[in-house]
Design an enzyme around this catalytic site. Sequence first.
Site, PDB file in Angstrom:
ATOM      1  N   TYR A  50      20.079  10.394  -0.317  1.00 58.03           N
ATOM      2  CA  TYR A  50      20.851   9.161  -0.134  1.00 58.03           C
ATOM      3  C   TYR A  50      19.959   8.004   0.286  1.00 58.03           C
ATOM      4  O   TYR A  50      18.994   8.186   1.039  1.00 58.03           O
ATOM      5  CB  TYR A  50      21.913   9.379   0.943  1.00 58.03           C
ATOM      6  CG  TYR A  50      23.060  10.265   0.493  1.00 58.03           C
ATOM      7  CD1 TYR A  50      23.730  10.024  -0.713  1.00 58.03           C
ATOM      8  CD2 TYR A  50      23.475  11.332   1.270  1.00 58.03           C
ATOM      9  CE1 TYR A  50      24.787  10.824  -1.115  1.00 58.03           C
ATOM     10  CE2 TYR A  50      24.539  12.138   0.887  1.00 58.03           C
ATOM     11  CZ  TYR A  50      25.187  11.882  -0.319  1.00 58.03           C
ATOM     12  OH  TYR A  50      26.226  12.671  -0.700  1.00 58.03           O
TER      13      TYR A  50
ATOM     14  N   LYS B  88      30.285  29.396  28.105  1.00 58.79           N
ATOM     15  CA  LYS B  88      31.075  28.264  27.582  1.00 58.79           C
ATOM     16  C   LYS B  88      30.485  27.772  26.258  1.00 58.79           C
ATOM     17  O   LYS B  88      29.335  28.101  25.922  1.00 58.79           O
ATOM     18  CB  LYS B  88      31.087  27.135  28.620  1.00 58.79           C
ATOM     19  CG  LYS B  88      29.712  26.549  28.933  1.00 58.79           C
ATOM     20  CD  LYS B  88      29.765  25.674  30.180  1.00 58.79           C
ATOM     21  CE  LYS B  88      28.388  25.121  30.502  1.00 58.79           C
ATOM     22  NZ  LYS B  88      28.334  24.515  31.847  1.00 58.79           N
TER      23      LYS B  88
HETATM   24  C1  LIG Z   1      27.213  24.935  32.592  1.00 56.26           C
HETATM   25  C2  LIG Z   1      27.244  25.266  34.037  1.00 56.26           C
HETATM   26  C3  LIG Z   1      26.333  26.181  34.603  1.00 56.26           C
HETATM   27  C4  LIG Z   1      25.149  26.747  33.840  1.00 56.26           C
HETATM   28  O1  LIG Z   1      24.098  25.817  33.877  1.00 56.26           O
HETATM   29  P1  LIG Z   1      22.662  26.170  33.217  1.00 56.26           P
HETATM   30  O2  LIG Z   1      21.830  24.982  33.533  1.00 56.26           O
HETATM   31  O3  LIG Z   1      22.923  26.299  31.759  1.00 56.26           O
HETATM   32  O4  LIG Z   1      22.204  27.428  33.822  1.00 56.26           O
HETATM   33  C5  LIG Z   1      26.508  26.545  35.927  1.00 56.26           C
HETATM   34  N1  LIG Z   1      27.503  26.016  36.666  1.00 56.26           N
HETATM   35  C6  LIG Z   1      28.381  25.117  36.180  1.00 56.26           C
HETATM   36  C7  LIG Z   1      29.441  24.558  37.070  1.00 56.26           C
HETATM   37  C8  LIG Z   1      28.270  24.698  34.855  1.00 56.26           C
HETATM   38  O5  LIG Z   1      29.124  23.784  34.378  1.00 56.26           O
END
Ligand SMILES: *Cc1c(COP(=O)(O)O)cnc(C)c1O
Length: 367
Positions: free
Chosen positions: A263, A38
């Site tokens: 700035y 993601k």
């Molecule tokens: C983002 C996510 C993960 C991965 O988590 P990490 O801590 O990055 O390994 C696993 N399960 C769900 C439902 C997530 O939203």
Amino acid sequence: MNNNHVTVLEIDSEAVLHNLAYFKQKLQPQTKILVVVKAFGYGSEAVEIAKIVQDKVDYFAVAYSYEGILLRDAGIKTPILVLHPQIQNLKDIVKYRLEPNLYNFKIFDAFMQLADEAPLMNYPIHIKFNTGLNRLGFWHTDVPTLLTELKKSNNVKVESIFSHLAASEDPNEQEFTIGQINNFAYIVKQFYEHLGYEPMIHILNTSGIINYPQAQFDMVRLGIGLYGFGNNEQETAQLKNTHTLKSIISQIHLIQPGETVGYNRAFVANQPTRTATIPVGHADGISRRLGNKEGFVIINNQAAPIIGNVCMDMIMVDVTKVDCNEGDEVIIFNHQQHIEYIAHKCETIPYEILTALSQRIKRLVKS
Ligand SMILES: *Cc1c(COP(=O)(O)O)cnc(C)c1O
């Protein structure tokens, strides 16, 4: 459009494969692995990450359907779980053969209706239960109604039942976490007794894989670990850095005592000072909190503090003591400790530093 930007995020494919192998050796031989890509693969490049690992994993997960469509358009054939779909996306999900997480009756009913109308046969769906994160998921008390609905239909097939831990990285929350795991196992038992078949089950994220190996069930969901962070020092030391952010020096200025940089004239020289301007700024994910010497970059193996305020498209660094020229390479970060230092300075976690890297930065896969 060809992005020819000099500020580049290098993705180290060998490091990604090393990290995947590291977590795989923690798993039982039969445990499946889902890789979370993601948010552009935690700020890197989801399609490239997927291509690097696709032969070695069982599933991918994305947050939103659009992210899954990008993978399908790039030819990725692996099953893709969409963690957070909305009713508006369900048609696209089916069109691209993505697999929805159904987390409440509103979206469950909408999907069942769509599946009935299409009609779909045994379409893979995933059911999420809330066991304490209180973010997404059915309550355990929803199990009987869910089972009744599911048994009425052969339009869908429950591919997996899952939940998510709230504090898997925190040893002080062990009791709570074990409670989540046990409640989940109880929900699964009820499901298995009445559904007539046994969907896969999974609850562990990266820190869960590290801290709760007894709860691997059928599959684990690897996210940040693939990208080099184990959520504690010992584990991170076993992993390789995947994200390297580089740029070059655009210009060098020599300024006199009393002159200022940037700035609000936030940096004031108290001696003759050489400064270098670098084409990366807060619009790229370099937090303004790193200005005024809170952060640093590396030029020719020497640290150069960021001086003055971080601009939208640029930072200025002090190179008075650094042997360098216009056009020289600048390392903004190239190892996990530097990313953790930045996260600490920004009062956040590496997840946010990585995912904040804007799409304006050119992505380059190093093999
Ligand atoms: C983002 C996510 C993960 C991965 O988590 P990490 O801590 O990055 O390994 C696993 N399960 C769900 C439902 C997530 O939203």
